[in-house]
Design a protein around this motif. Sequence first.
Motif, PDB file in Angstrom:
ATOM      1  N   TYR A   1      -5.350 -11.804  -0.138  1.00 49.77           N
ATOM      2  CA  TYR A   1      -5.151 -10.464   0.415  1.00 49.77           C
ATOM      3  C   TYR A   1      -3.857  -9.841  -0.103  1.00 49.77           C
ATOM      4  CZ  TYR A   1      -8.790 -12.213   3.456  1.00 49.77           C
ATOM      5  OH  TYR A   1      -9.959 -12.750   3.932  1.00 49.77           O
ATOM      6  N   VAL A   2      -2.785 -10.610  -0.091  1.00 50.01           N
ATOM      7  CA  VAL A   2      -1.514 -10.105  -0.614  1.00 50.01           C
ATOM      8  C   VAL A   2      -1.616  -9.896  -2.123  1.00 50.01           C
ATOM      9  CG1 VAL A   2       0.957 -10.541  -0.843  1.00 50.01           C
ATOM     10  CG2 VAL A   2      -0.245 -11.251   1.229  1.00 50.01           C
ATOM     11  N   GLY A   3      -2.215 -10.872  -2.812  1.00 47.84           N
ATOM     12  CA  GLY A   3      -2.354 -10.764  -4.255  1.00 47.84           C
ATOM     13  C   GLY A   3      -3.138  -9.538  -4.674  1.00 47.84           C
ATOM     14  N   THR A   4      -4.200  -9.235  -3.940  1.00 51.74           N
ATOM     15  CA  THR A   4      -4.993  -8.043  -4.241  1.00 51.74           C
ATOM     16  C   THR A   4      -4.167  -6.782  -4.019  1.00 51.74           C
ATOM     17  OG1 THR A   4      -7.040  -9.190  -3.650  1.00 51.74           O
ATOM     18  CG2 THR A   4      -7.102  -6.790  -3.664  1.00 51.74           C
ATOM     19  N   SER A   5      -3.321  -6.779  -2.991  1.00 54.32           N
ATOM     20  CA  SER A   5      -2.442  -5.631  -2.733  1.00 54.32           C
ATOM     21  C   SER A   5      -1.428  -5.459  -3.855  1.00 54.32           C
ATOM     22  CB  SER A   5      -1.721  -5.808  -1.392  1.00 54.32           C
ATOM     23  OG  SER A   5      -2.631  -5.849  -0.327  1.00 54.32           O
ATOM     24  N   VAL A   6      -0.927  -6.582  -4.398  1.00 55.18           N
ATOM     25  CA  VAL A   6       0.001  -6.516  -5.536  1.00 55.18           C
ATOM     26  C   VAL A   6      -0.707  -5.913  -6.747  1.00 55.18           C
ATOM     27  CG1 VAL A   6       1.409  -7.856  -7.145  1.00 55.18           C
ATOM     28  CG2 VAL A   6       1.402  -8.441  -4.713  1.00 55.18           C
ATOM     29  N   VAL A   7      -1.938  -6.341  -6.992  1.00 50.72           N
ATOM     30  CA  VAL A   7      -2.734  -5.797  -8.104  1.00 50.72           C
ATOM     31  C   VAL A   7      -2.901  -4.296  -7.939  1.00 50.72           C
ATOM     32  CG1 VAL A   7      -5.018  -5.783  -9.183  1.00 50.72           C
ATOM     33  CG2 VAL A   7      -3.964  -7.959  -8.533  1.00 50.72           C
ATOM     34  N   ASP A   8      -3.257  -3.873  -6.729  1.00 50.05           N
ATOM     35  CA  ASP A   8      -3.458  -2.454  -6.447  1.00 50.05           C
ATOM     36  C   ASP A   8      -2.167  -1.665  -6.636  1.00 50.05           C
ATOM     37  OD1 ASP A   8      -5.106  -0.237  -5.267  1.00 50.05           O
ATOM     38  OD2 ASP A   8      -3.575  -0.339  -3.708  1.00 50.05           O
ATOM     39  N   MET A   9      -1.049  -2.231  -6.179  1.00 47.22           N
ATOM     40  CA  MET A   9       0.239  -1.545  -6.296  1.00 47.22           C
ATOM     41  C   MET A   9       0.611  -1.313  -7.753  1.00 47.22           C
ATOM     42  SD  MET A   9       3.702  -2.088  -7.086  1.00 47.22           S
ATOM     43  CE  MET A   9       3.967  -3.862  -6.892  1.00 47.22           C
ATOM     44  N   TYR A  10       0.539  -2.373  -8.573  1.00 46.41           N
ATOM     45  CA  TYR A  10       0.898  -2.218  -9.977  1.00 46.41           C
ATOM     46  C   TYR A  10      -0.047  -1.248 -10.695  1.00 46.41           C
ATOM     47  CZ  TYR A  10       4.545  -5.784 -10.024  1.00 46.41           C
ATOM     48  OH  TYR A  10       5.715  -6.486  -9.811  1.00 46.41           O
ATOM     49  N   SER A  11      -1.315  -1.291 -10.342  1.00 51.31           N
ATOM     50  CA  SER A  11      -2.283  -0.386 -10.970  1.00 51.31           C
ATOM     51  C   SER A  11      -1.937   1.065 -10.677  1.00 51.31           C
ATOM     52  CB  SER A  11      -3.697  -0.690 -10.460  1.00 51.31           C
ATOM     53  OG  SER A  11      -4.125  -1.969 -10.857  1.00 51.31           O
ATOM     54  N   LYS A  12      -1.629   1.347  -9.405  1.00 48.94           N
ATOM     55  CA  LYS A  12      -1.356   2.737  -9.006  1.00 48.94           C
ATOM     56  C   LYS A  12       0.047   3.195  -9.375  1.00 48.94           C
ATOM     57  CE  LYS A  12      -4.875   2.837  -5.453  1.00 48.94           C
ATOM     58  NZ  LYS A  12      -5.201   2.788  -4.020  1.00 48.94           N
ATOM     59  N   CYS A  13       0.886   2.253  -9.788  1.00 51.80           N
ATOM     60  CA  CYS A  13       2.219   2.606 -10.286  1.00 51.80           C
ATOM     61  C   CYS A  13       2.245   2.651 -11.814  1.00 51.80           C
ATOM     62  CB  CYS A  13       3.268   1.623  -9.774  1.00 51.80           C
ATOM     63  SG  CYS A  13       3.622   1.787  -8.012  1.00 51.80           S
ATOM     64  N   GLY A  14       1.072   2.541 -12.424  1.00 51.34           N
ATOM     65  CA  GLY A  14       0.985   2.715 -13.872  1.00 51.34           C
ATOM     66  C   GLY A  14       1.219   1.480 -14.700  1.00 51.34           C
ATOM     67  N   ARG A  15       1.295   0.299 -14.095  1.00 54.90           N
ATOM     68  CA  ARG A  15       1.562  -0.941 -14.840  1.00 54.90           C
ATOM     69  C   ARG A  15       0.346  -1.859 -14.786  1.00 54.90           C
ATOM     70  NH1 ARG A  15       7.018  -1.785 -15.821  1.00 54.90           N
ATOM     71  NH2 ARG A  15       8.027   0.245 -16.069  1.00 54.90           N
ATOM     72  N   VAL A  16      -0.675  -1.520 -15.530  1.00 51.92           N
ATOM     73  CA  VAL A  16      -1.934  -2.246 -15.438  1.00 51.92           C
ATOM     74  C   VAL A  16      -1.817  -3.671 -15.981  1.00 51.92           C
ATOM     75  CG1 VAL A  16      -2.857  -1.394 -17.641  1.00 51.92           C
ATOM     76  CG2 VAL A  16      -4.418  -2.017 -15.806  1.00 51.92           C
ATOM     77  N   GLU A  17      -0.967  -3.882 -16.982  1.00 55.32           N
ATOM     78  CA  GLU A  17      -0.807  -5.244 -17.511  1.00 55.32           C
ATOM     79  C   GLU A  17      -0.121  -6.153 -16.486  1.00 55.32           C
ATOM     80  OE1 GLU A  17      -2.263  -6.392 -20.068  1.00 55.32           O
ATOM     81  OE2 GLU A  17      -3.048  -4.419 -20.599  1.00 55.32           O
ATOM     82  N   MET A  18       0.810  -5.611 -15.719  1.00 51.74           N
ATOM     83  CA  MET A  18       1.440  -6.382 -14.647  1.00 51.74           C
ATOM     84  C   MET A  18       0.429  -6.656 -13.536  1.00 51.74           C
ATOM     85  SD  MET A  18       5.226  -4.643 -14.499  1.00 51.74           S
ATOM     86  CE  MET A  18       5.935  -5.913 -13.453  1.00 51.74           C
TER      87      MET A  18
ATOM     88  N   LEU B   1       0.834  -1.200   0.000  1.00 52.43           N
ATOM     89  CA  LEU B   1       0.000   0.000   0.000  1.00 52.43           C
ATOM     90  C   LEU B   1       0.873   1.257   0.000  1.00 52.43           C
ATOM     91  CD1 LEU B   1      -2.770   1.409   0.257  1.00 52.43           C
ATOM     92  CD2 LEU B   1      -2.568   1.159   2.744  1.00 52.43           C
ATOM     93  N   ALA B   2       1.960   1.233   0.778  1.00 56.17           N
ATOM     94  CA  ALA B   2       2.890   2.365   0.799  1.00 56.17           C
ATOM     95  C   ALA B   2       3.495   2.592  -0.584  1.00 56.17           C
ATOM     96  CB  ALA B   2       3.989   2.119   1.829  1.00 56.17           C
ATOM     97  N   CYS B   3       3.892   1.512  -1.250  1.00 55.85           N
ATOM     98  CA  CYS B   3       4.442   1.625  -2.608  1.00 55.85           C
ATOM     99  C   CYS B   3       3.401   2.178  -3.585  1.00 55.85           C
ATOM    100  CB  CYS B   3       4.938   0.264  -3.096  1.00 55.85           C
ATOM    101  SG  CYS B   3       6.318  -0.411  -2.154  1.00 55.85           S
ATOM    102  N   ALA B   4       2.160   1.733  -3.418  1.00 50.16           N
ATOM    103  CA  ALA B   4       1.078   2.200  -4.294  1.00 50.16           C
ATOM    104  C   ALA B   4       0.867   3.695  -4.139  1.00 50.16           C
ATOM    105  CB  ALA B   4      -0.213   1.440  -3.987  1.00 50.16           C
ATOM    106  N   HIS B   5       0.841   4.191  -2.892  1.00 51.42           N
ATOM    107  CA  HIS B   5       0.630   5.618  -2.651  1.00 51.42           C
ATOM    108  C   HIS B   5       1.777   6.453  -3.204  1.00 51.42           C
ATOM    109  CE1 HIS B   5      -2.470   5.189   0.847  1.00 51.42           C
ATOM    110  NE2 HIS B   5      -2.945   4.842  -0.332  1.00 51.42           N
ATOM    111  N   ALA B   6       2.996   5.941  -3.045  1.00 51.86           N
ATOM    112  CA  ALA B   6       4.167   6.706  -3.488  1.00 51.86           C
ATOM    113  C   ALA B   6       4.436   6.543  -4.981  1.00 51.86           C
ATOM    114  CB  ALA B   6       5.394   6.269  -2.697  1.00 51.86           C
ATOM    115  N   GLY B   7       3.849   5.512  -5.585  1.00 52.23           N
ATOM    116  CA  GLY B   7       4.107   5.250  -6.996  1.00 52.23           C
ATOM    117  C   GLY B   7       5.510   4.753  -7.261  1.00 52.23           C
ATOM    118  N   THR B   8       6.130   4.122  -6.264  1.00 49.90           N
ATOM    119  CA  THR B   8       7.512   3.649  -6.390  1.00 49.90           C
ATOM    120  C   THR B   8       7.508   2.234  -6.967  1.00 49.90           C
ATOM    121  OG1 THR B   8       7.391   3.010  -4.052  1.00 49.90           O
ATOM    122  CG2 THR B   8       8.449   5.105  -4.566  1.00 49.90           C
ATOM    123  N   ILE B   9       7.535   2.164  -8.274  1.00 51.38           N
ATOM    124  CA  ILE B   9       7.389   0.891  -8.970  1.00 51.38           C
ATOM    125  C   ILE B   9       8.563  -0.053  -8.701  1.00 51.38           C
ATOM    126  CG2 ILE B   9       8.361   1.915 -11.073  1.00 51.38           C
ATOM    127  CD1 ILE B   9       5.786  -0.931 -10.926  1.00 51.38           C
TER     128      ILE B   9
END
Length: 626
Positions: free
Chosen positions: A290-307, A262-270
Amino acid sequence: MFLRAVDPSRPASWSAAVADLLSSGDPVAALAVFAAALRANPAALRPALPPAFRAAAAATSLAAGRQLHLLALRSGLFPSDPFSASALLHMYHHCRHPSDARKAFDEIPSPNPVIITAMASGYARNSLFYPSLALFRALLVSGSATAVDEAAALVAFSASARVSDRGITSSLHALIAKIGLDVDAGVVNTMLDAYAKGGGRDLGAARKVFDTMDKDVVSWNSMIALYAQNGLSAEALRLYGNMLNVGGGIRCNAVTFSAVLLACAHAGTIQTGKRIHNQVVRMGLEENVYVGTSVVDMYSKCGRVEMARKAFEKIKEKNVLSWSALITGYGMHGHGQQALDIFDEMRRSGQNPNYITFISVLAACSHAGLLDKGRYWYKTMKKKFGIEPGVEHLGCMVDLLGRAGCLDEAYGLIKEMKIKPDAAIWGALLSACRIHKKVELAEISAKRLFELDATNSGYYVLLSNIYAEAGLWKDVERMRLMVKARGIEKPPGYSSVELKGKTHVFYVGDKIHPQHKEIYSYLGKLLETIQEAGYVPNTSSVLHDLDEEEKESAVRIHSEKLAVAFALMNQVPGSIIHVIKNLRVCSDCHTAIKFISRISGREIIVRDLQRFHHFKDGSCSCGDYW
């Protein structure tokens, strides 16, 4: 086999059988054994009744629970037996009938602390947090502070975490310290969570608790999550590093990774997010929902929707939040139709959409400008799925209608709302007014926003921009004086770029960065190149009545341009450039970056306060609406 294991003549043997079947996950069988116990040995009623009540609760069988209640009344075990009374209250609360629990509670002449705690816990379970805290106060009045044990303290802090009055948590903290329960790990962790739920206001108090306690993995997770949830990503990641180095056998778990991601997602630190993802894979948690959903959220908010999509496919048993996260990911990047395709896929898989899912769906329609589909799903969510639209759904619809230029329809929707419009809704309308140059409606929106949050500088800046673009300089000056008179400070705009795991931050006119001379030189040549390609500086939103040359100088040194120039100078040729902007990207920078993406052949992703902007080949995914 059952008769060999149970001595029918011993009541305790029947009680143990009921409890064992319940703990093994078969409450229906536990109730059947209870019925057999009464037939075989009526004396088994007293010891077996409490686990029978808990079995009815586990089965959420209100009918069985009511029969047991009647049996307890007839036998005199209610309200005289405290164990049966406590279990009865638990049953009604678990079956979502807190009013029946309250009636039973009021029949108990002198409820002891265990019974009061059971009632308070049930209230908290049913989201009746203030009544839960009222019972805790009654517990104190009924005896003394010594009446409060670990269980009561856990309930009180759990309730205080979910009320708006933040003073309650600090008051409870003082009481717990006074009676010596501040050494209990479970109590302190729950207290830390209560402070965490208070957001940034209680951050200092939470950190003091954390620094002085004996920490376990729950403590570390709570504090990391607190920083992450409040946008303090650097602090969250720093604390995570400390956790890894602390030793003592503390190991990361699924909750740890969810908080750090979640911290990575907010900061956009891919890059940091990828490293955390690698750790997740090494620990075999990639399939964890739960972890997998967080990974999905992180990549989405870091601009990597395909990842994000690849990470989603790794989740073994997807839930509605997993699907919603992926829909949100595609939607926030402007891939509205793909988001709706995923929504269809979700429903075909047997998952029923919920309140959050429809926020994702309507936001996807809004970001992609899918007006007709947005209107359809807004109506369908209530008509077909029985979900009453909330402020979040209405905010998406106002944004969607505003994007399409249907400002009168958007304003009409706001006026028809049964619930009070919040700042997000009026803010969406104000943004639409800027795009479509509706000064009068902008003034109405801004007035409402000033009433809701008079200290938010963003609203004043946006209205000033609208006035400036309309050439209404007297109104611009009026806004400037209003901001000054109210003592409102505009947070400095900045843009950040991650390079080799380090975040580089740029402010307007920044000369602090070690490479600032090279950056300005490179940016100057870059701007000359794009001007030759047709770029004309957009100075309409500069909030001062300056001459044109001065205005051009003002927009040349915006943080977005500095960040993009730095990335082009330092990143591997051909790689995607990611820029995070803490405020709304300005109109001139938006135009300039479109030209830069074309002449450099690079894909540039800018995440601002509003949405993602994918610049590629001279165009942006937002369609010039944000």
